[in-house]
Scaffold this active site. Structure first.
Site, PDB file in Angstrom:
ATOM      1  CG  MET A 140     -13.553  49.922 -10.708  1.00  0.00           C
ATOM      2  SD  MET A 140     -13.087  51.640 -10.702  1.00  0.00           S
ATOM      3  CE  MET A 140     -14.393  52.538 -10.047  1.00  0.00           C
ATOM      4  CG  HIS A 141     -13.696  44.155  -6.528  1.00  0.00           C
ATOM      5  ND1 HIS A 141     -13.876  43.756  -7.829  1.00  0.00           N
ATOM      6  CD2 HIS A 141     -12.878  43.247  -5.960  1.00  0.00           C
ATOM      7  CE1 HIS A 141     -13.197  42.658  -8.027  1.00  0.00           C
ATOM      8  NE2 HIS A 141     -12.579  42.313  -6.918  1.00  0.00           N
ATOM      9  NE  ARG A 142      -9.172  42.792  -9.770  1.00  0.00           N
ATOM     10  CZ  ARG A 142      -9.317  41.520  -9.409  1.00  0.00           C
ATOM     11  NH1 ARG A 142      -8.795  41.080  -8.288  1.00  0.00           N
ATOM     12  NH2 ARG A 142      -9.958  40.675 -10.172  1.00  0.00           N
TER      13      ARG A 142
ATOM     14  NE  ARG B  89     -11.546  45.827  -1.362  1.00  0.00           N
ATOM     15  CZ  ARG B  89     -10.541  45.825  -0.489  1.00  0.00           C
ATOM     16  NH1 ARG B  89      -9.919  46.933  -0.176  1.00  0.00           N
ATOM     17  NH2 ARG B  89     -10.151  44.701   0.070  1.00  0.00           N
TER      18      ARG B  89
END
Ligand code: UD1
Length: 386
Positions: A220-222, A256
């Site tokens: 997950m990075h959005r 992130r």
């Protein structure tokens, strides 16, 4: 003929590798007619986010690194444009090639066209319809400016035609990511998944490592999932309280996301859950291997949706839309859109646990995309020079 191609962030590297290989193959039989210059904008700079991929995919090191690093979107794009303009002046290329949807392609496309250099976009025509995604803006600009639009699937052809793109510019060549998959899969499959987990573990765990088909693979990075505390917290609670009751989680984590977990005070909860294994960002082969033996993938990454499709792994797409509908169950893929609503994730997760691995192959996802691209580019440049 002189071609510059531009990369900037992790998902670009696996897309550029087959393109460079296809240029080298072409040159062997065509008297080295293509001079290729690789420019890295430096958006991703950590060894695990960048250099690792050059080494394992045997990509030649960039001829030029613009070293733009982290920053706001305007900073990344602005710095890239300023430095790239100087390089284009010096090199005077016959074409600039951009690939994918990261900030590098927006900067590359605008700079090239303002310098009157023909532009090609690999992975053209993908549309999420979501204008809050930075990548969607990058795709729209690159496609609007490109002279050659290389599409990965037939839905992308339709998207471009609907936007009024001249049909002669659209070249349906297939998915270049699958060239890399085909070239590298044997190396990936030969790895041992438990060794991958042990080697990349961020925090020690005193629990047994999961076997094949016995774990959920998460990435997950959005910004839409990780930048808001309430959203990220709900997802973490769901992982900790529910998913781990069924399966351990293997989670190679993006810089992130780890930063946000720390900032929002959620890192200890994740760290202290025995069945969540946080890993450093893993390499290409390692990720393919993990995906090939996962029971289910939960991700917001476009690349993983595609790789899950060809590997047959049931995939929960943790977004409200996708620019890659061809990976969805209803279009013949293996993934379902679940957004970040816990009810929807729960329902689809339970469904995925019952779904057997079923590999799928969309049209022209055959490993020969880069060769088709090089042939089209050569053809285009020869016509230009006539
Ligand atoms: C970028 C791409 C996205 C792609 C993703 C894959 C854009 C708009 N987004 O998002 O399409 O799916 O890469 O990884 O181009 N950082 C590091 N080390 C690095 C790189 C980043 O620590 O090597 C940290 C920085 O603190 C940075 C944050 O990660 O602020 C986010 O990086 P950024 O390059 O802004 O975008 P991504 O989220 O990686």
């Amino acid at each position: 003929m002189k071609i510059i191609s531009i990369v900037g962030a992790r998902p670009n590297f696996m897309k550029i590798a087959p393109f460079i290989r296809a240029i080298n193959e072409h040159n062997k039989t065509h008297n080295n007619e293509i001079e290729h210059i690789l420019i890295h904008t430096g958006q991703h700079y950590d060894i695990r986010m960048s250099k690792l991929f050059f080494d394992e995919l045997q990509i030649p090191y960039p001829d030029i690194n613009l070293e733009v690093g982290s920053g706001t979107h305007a900073e990344q794009v602005g710095k890239t444009m300023i430095k790239l303009e100087q390089e284009i002046h010096k090199i005077k290329p016959d074409m600039v090639v951009v690939v994918g949807d990261v900030n590098a392609i927006l900067a590359g496309a605008v700079t090239a066209k303002k310098e009157l250099v023909p532009l090609a976009h690999i992975e053209a025509g993908l549309r999420s319809g979501d204008m809050t995604m930075p990548e969607e803006i990058n795709r729209l600009v690159a496609d609007r400016l490109s002279d050659l639009l290389f599409t990965p699937d037939e839905i992308s052809n339709i998207n471009l035609l609907k936007e009024g793109v001249d049909e002669s510019k659209i070249k349906f060549v297939g998915n270049i990511m699958i060239d890399t998959f085909e070239h590298e899969k044997e190396k990936a499959f030969a790895l041992n998944h438990k060794e991958i987990i042990a080697k990349n573990l961020m925090f020690g765990k005193n629990t047994e490592l999961p076997g094949k088909e016995e774990f959920a693979l998460v990435t997950m990075h959005r910004p839409s999932n990780v930048d808001t505390k309430e959203i990220l917290e709900d997802i973490i609670n769901f992982f900790v309280d529910e998913v781990t009751q069924e399966l351990p989680i293997i989670w190679p984590i993006h810089p992130r996301t780890i930063n946000r977990l720390k900032e929002f005070g959620l890192i200890d909860k994740v760290k202290n859950t025995n069945k969540i294994f946080l890993l450093h960002p893993v390499g290409y082969h390692e990720m393919i291997k993990l995906n090939s033996v996962a029971k289910v993938v939960m991700t917001d990454s476009g690349g993983l949706q595609e790789e899950s499709t060809v590997l047959g792994t049931p995939c929960l797409t943790m977004r409200w839309n996708t620019e890659r509908p061809v990976t969805l169950l209803k279009y013949g893929g293996t993934s379902s859109i679940v957004g970040n609503d816990i009810k929807s994730i729960r329902k689809n997760f339970e469904e995925a646990l019952k779904t057997p691995r079923t590999p799928k192959r969309p049209t022209l996802w055959d490993g020969n995309t880069a060769k088709r691209i090089v042939e089209e580019i050569v053809d285009f440049l020869k016509k230009e020079q006539e």
